[in-house]
Design a protein around this motif. Structure first.
Motif, PDB file in Angstrom:
ATOM      1  N   ASP A 209       0.840  -1.210   0.000  1.00 19.46           N
ATOM      2  CA  ASP A 209       0.000   0.000   0.000  1.00 19.46           C
ATOM      3  C   ASP A 209       0.869   1.253   0.000  1.00 19.46           C
ATOM      4  O   ASP A 209       0.568   2.236  -0.689  1.00 19.46           O
ATOM      5  CB  ASP A 209      -0.911   0.022   1.230  1.00 19.46           C
ATOM      6  CG  ASP A 209      -2.132  -0.869   1.070  1.00 19.46           C
ATOM      7  OD1 ASP A 209      -2.349  -1.373  -0.048  1.00 19.46           O
ATOM      8  OD2 ASP A 209      -2.858  -1.046   2.052  1.00 19.46           O
ATOM      9  N   THR A 210       1.946   1.219   0.789  1.00 17.75           N
ATOM     10  CA  THR A 210       2.834   2.375   0.842  1.00 17.75           C
ATOM     11  C   THR A 210       3.467   2.646  -0.519  1.00 17.75           C
ATOM     12  O   THR A 210       3.604   3.807  -0.932  1.00 17.75           O
ATOM     13  CB  THR A 210       3.935   2.156   1.902  1.00 17.75           C
ATOM     14  OG1 THR A 210       3.328   1.870   3.164  1.00 17.75           O
ATOM     15  CG2 THR A 210       4.810   3.390   2.049  1.00 17.75           C
ATOM     16  N   TRP A 213       0.775   4.539  -2.646  1.00 25.48           N
ATOM     17  CA  TRP A 213       0.591   5.950  -2.296  1.00 25.48           C
ATOM     18  C   TRP A 213       1.852   6.753  -2.544  1.00 25.48           C
ATOM     19  O   TRP A 213       1.794   7.928  -2.924  1.00 25.48           O
ATOM     20  CB  TRP A 213       0.128   6.056  -0.837  1.00 25.48           C
ATOM     21  CG  TRP A 213      -1.257   5.530  -0.659  1.00 25.48           C
ATOM     22  CD1 TRP A 213      -1.614   4.281  -0.240  1.00 25.48           C
ATOM     23  CD2 TRP A 213      -2.482   6.219  -0.934  1.00 25.48           C
ATOM     24  NE1 TRP A 213      -2.984   4.144  -0.229  1.00 25.48           N
ATOM     25  CE2 TRP A 213      -3.535   5.321  -0.648  1.00 25.48           C
ATOM     26  CE3 TRP A 213      -2.786   7.496  -1.383  1.00 25.48           C
ATOM     27  CZ2 TRP A 213      -4.873   5.669  -0.804  1.00 25.48           C
ATOM     28  CZ3 TRP A 213      -4.122   7.850  -1.543  1.00 25.48           C
ATOM     29  CH2 TRP A 213      -5.145   6.946  -1.251  1.00 25.48           C
ATOM     30  N   SER A 216       2.097   7.340  -6.400  1.00 24.48           N
ATOM     31  CA  SER A 216       1.038   8.252  -6.838  1.00 24.48           C
ATOM     32  C   SER A 216       1.347   9.687  -6.417  1.00 24.48           C
ATOM     33  O   SER A 216       1.139  10.637  -7.194  1.00 24.48           O
ATOM     34  CB  SER A 216      -0.311   7.804  -6.276  1.00 24.48           C
ATOM     35  OG  SER A 216      -0.658   6.517  -6.770  1.00 24.48           O
ATOM     36  N   TRP A 222      -2.358   8.421 -10.442  1.00 30.71           N
ATOM     37  CA  TRP A 222      -2.547   7.145  -9.746  1.00 30.71           C
ATOM     38  C   TRP A 222      -1.798   6.024 -10.448  1.00 30.71           C
ATOM     39  O   TRP A 222      -1.986   5.777 -11.639  1.00 30.71           O
ATOM     40  CB  TRP A 222      -4.027   6.797  -9.664  1.00 30.71           C
ATOM     41  CG  TRP A 222      -4.809   7.758  -8.838  1.00 30.71           C
ATOM     42  CD1 TRP A 222      -5.806   8.583  -9.249  1.00 30.71           C
ATOM     43  CD2 TRP A 222      -4.646   8.022  -7.435  1.00 30.71           C
ATOM     44  NE1 TRP A 222      -6.275   9.340  -8.205  1.00 30.71           N
ATOM     45  CE2 TRP A 222      -5.579   9.018  -7.083  1.00 30.71           C
ATOM     46  CE3 TRP A 222      -3.800   7.512  -6.443  1.00 30.71           C
ATOM     47  CZ2 TRP A 222      -5.694   9.512  -5.783  1.00 30.71           C
ATOM     48  CZ3 TRP A 222      -3.908   8.012  -5.153  1.00 30.71           C
ATOM     49  CH2 TRP A 222      -4.841   8.988  -4.833  1.00 30.71           C
ATOM     50  N   ARG A 285      -4.111   9.420   3.360  1.00 37.18           N
ATOM     51  CA  ARG A 285      -4.714   8.866   2.147  1.00 37.18           C
ATOM     52  C   ARG A 285      -5.646   9.883   1.488  1.00 37.18           C
ATOM     53  O   ARG A 285      -5.617  10.075   0.264  1.00 37.18           O
ATOM     54  CB  ARG A 285      -5.488   7.584   2.482  1.00 37.18           C
ATOM     55  CG  ARG A 285      -4.614   6.410   2.907  1.00 37.18           C
ATOM     56  CD  ARG A 285      -5.472   5.213   3.298  1.00 37.18           C
ATOM     57  NE  ARG A 285      -4.701   4.165   3.941  1.00 37.18           N
ATOM     58  CZ  ARG A 285      -4.192   3.105   3.307  1.00 37.18           C
ATOM     59  NH1 ARG A 285      -4.377   2.975   2.008  1.00 37.18           N
ATOM     60  NH2 ARG A 285      -3.508   2.194   3.962  1.00 37.18           N
ATOM     61  N   ILE A 288      -3.630  12.934  -0.019  1.00 33.11           N
ATOM     62  CA  ILE A 288      -2.975  12.603  -1.289  1.00 33.11           C
ATOM     63  C   ILE A 288      -4.022  12.456  -2.390  1.00 33.11           C
ATOM     64  O   ILE A 288      -3.800  12.864  -3.538  1.00 33.11           O
ATOM     65  CB  ILE A 288      -2.117  11.334  -1.149  1.00 33.11           C
ATOM     66  CG1 ILE A 288      -0.918  11.611  -0.234  1.00 33.11           C
ATOM     67  CG2 ILE A 288      -1.629  10.852  -2.515  1.00 33.11           C
ATOM     68  CD1 ILE A 288      -0.042  10.409   0.042  1.00 33.11           C
ATOM     69  N   HIS A 289      -5.176  11.905  -2.047  1.00 32.09           N
ATOM     70  CA  HIS A 289      -6.274  11.830  -3.025  1.00 32.09           C
ATOM     71  C   HIS A 289      -6.639  13.223  -3.529  1.00 32.09           C
ATOM     72  O   HIS A 289      -6.754  13.451  -4.741  1.00 32.09           O
ATOM     73  CB  HIS A 289      -7.487  11.162  -2.390  1.00 32.09           C
ATOM     74  CG  HIS A 289      -8.746  11.314  -3.187  1.00 32.09           C
ATOM     75  ND1 HIS A 289      -9.031  10.547  -4.290  1.00 32.09           N
ATOM     76  CD2 HIS A 289      -9.790  12.181  -3.057  1.00 32.09           C
ATOM     77  CE1 HIS A 289     -10.194  10.920  -4.802  1.00 32.09           C
ATOM     78  NE2 HIS A 289     -10.665  11.910  -4.072  1.00 32.09           N
TER      79      HIS A 289
END
Length: 444
Positions: A209-210, A213, A216, A222, A285, A288-289
């Motif tokens: 997961d890291t 992110w 991205s 993404w 999260r 960053i989104h």
């Protein structure tokens, strides 16, 4: 050359941008929905389709003749004993060599995942993964066929080591992407324990997961690990064919300096720590989104400014209310003061950069004190068409465009500071217009 690491070899590749990636070729068994005993044996191919958006599909034919019609079900891979639900995208009956053959195409709606038959253990020693649409970064040397390339980026965090190598034809793929757009696999990576001990694939979820992110945020679109292959001493044991959100190719101005790969380890470690922290995990999260959405101007320039403001509010609240508990009446602060607190904490300049001439002119004409007030006022004039009963003249054109540039730069700086990055960066608002210039972050 003996001390140089060997280049990682991808299991899957794109010969050209947007070429489909074949994952499986062989017998398939399709079960109709609600009729588990109603099965059709087909011969087909499972592949990653890129356009118009990435998806895992299968295309198969059946010698039984007509298949009838059903809108989905479950498809199983006979050789691997893996299965996944799907939606039917095409069904037909073709005449081939005087025989009726049923043909169908389906789009898989959940990941294909499983261990290979006759696998004796559920543990692996590393997980290989592939990454699409990542630009080349100058890195550490790797060797392949006696050729040394500066293609590796490597991090160590906790008990984990992550390595990312550009594929052999990365630069050629990027040149083609610049012309055609779309998708291509440009990097291959691996996750392993530092002590090289075996591990269950699920225990690597946070570090994977890291990586998602991190990449991205690094590139502003993404992208992340896909087509995972769990291996034990180099032998494939387990695979997961799934697709994270991946953006099609678009040229963007990244903040990351291309010639300083070692500094990125700070960012990766800081991001890993924040994603491990219950107080920060959701905030990072979401922020960053909003950053990626703002950078891509989702909702046009005006919408992007609003997204940046939403991220500022969230970062400020987490930093000063949830974590530090230094602001006890947060509702009494206006948005500009919240942003000022955040910027002041990390020594990020609040004055409007002189390069943003139109925004500075607008600020002088309206007595806006600094960048935070300018951003919140531009947002207010966009969202609220009136002040009391008096209509506002719409704000548009160069001042709004420059406010967007300032908001994205502020958000980049705040995220880099919170993620404990202390290295160089490429200024989004470069002094004198030099887009290749780098400088140290203000708090270093």
């Amino acid at each position: 050359m003996r001390s140089t690491a060997r280049a990682l070899q991808p299991k899957y590749a794109t010969l050209d941008p947007n070429d489909r990636v074949v994952l499986y070729d062989g017998p398939l068994v399709v079960s109709e929905p609600g009729k588990p005993k109603k099965k059709h044996t087909l011969n087909g191919t499972v592949y990653l389709r890129w356009m118009p958006s990435p998806a895992i599909e299968f295309d198969a034919t059946c010698s039984e003749g007509e298949l009838g019609f059903f809108d989905g079900g479950v498809v199983a891979l006979s050789k691997l004993r893996w299965q996944a639900p799907f939606l039917t995208t095409m069904m037909s009956t073709d005449l081939e060599a005087s025989e009726l053959r049923g043909r169908m195409r389906g789009c898989v709606t959940r990941a294909f995942e499983g261990f290979y038959p006759r696998t004796r253990t559920r543990e692996v020693t590393d997980i290989l993964f592939h990454v699409a649409n990542v630009e080349w970064l100058h890195g550490a040397p790797v060797v392949e066929n006696s050729t040394i390339r500066s293609d590796r980026i490597q991090f160590e965090v906790g008990e984990w080591r992550v390595a990312l190598d550009a594929v052999r034809d990365c630069k050629q793929q990027l040149d083609k992407l610049a012309v055609r757009g779309g998708y291509a696999l440009t990097y291959v990576g691996v996750v392993e324990r530092i002590d090289r001990a075996p591990f269950a694939p699920g225990t690597a979820k946070l570090v994977l997961d890291t990586v998602y992110w991190f990449l991205s945020f690094l590139w502003g679109h993404w992208t992340g690990p896909t087509l995972l292959v769990g291996r034990r001493k180099g032998n494939p044991m387990w695979e997961r064919w799934s697709l994270p959100v991946i953006d099609s190719w678009k040229p963007r101005q990244p903040w990351a300096p291309r010639g300083h790969p070692n500094a990125l380890g700070q960012l990766f470690n800081g991001l890993f720590r924040k994603l491990s922290d219950p107080l920060w995990e959701r905030t990072i999260r979401v922020a960053i989104h909003w950053y990626v959405a703002a950078l891509s101007q989702a909702g046009a320039v005006e919408g992007a400014i609003m997204m940046s403001q939403a991220a500022f509010e969230l970062l400020w609240w987490t930093k000063f209310v949830a974590v530090a508990s230094v602001v006890h009446e947060p509702d009494k602060l206006i948005a500009a003061d919240k942003l000022r607190l955040l910027l002041d904490r990390y020594h990020i300049p609040m004055t409007i950069p002189p390069e943003l001439t139109e925004l500075a002119k607008e600020a002088r004409s309206k007595n806006w004190d600094d960048g935070p007030q300018a951003l919140t006022q531009v947002r207010n004039e966009t969202v609220h068409p009136t002040k009391g009963r008096k209509a506002r003249p719409p704000l548009h054109g160069p001042p709004v465009w420059e406010a967007w540039r300032l908001s994205v730069w502020y958000l980049e700086m705040c995220l880099l500071a919170i993620l404990e990055y202390n290295g160089p960066y490429c200024p989004r608002i470069p002094a004198g217009g030099n887009a290749n210039a780098t400088k140290m972050v203000p708090w270093a």
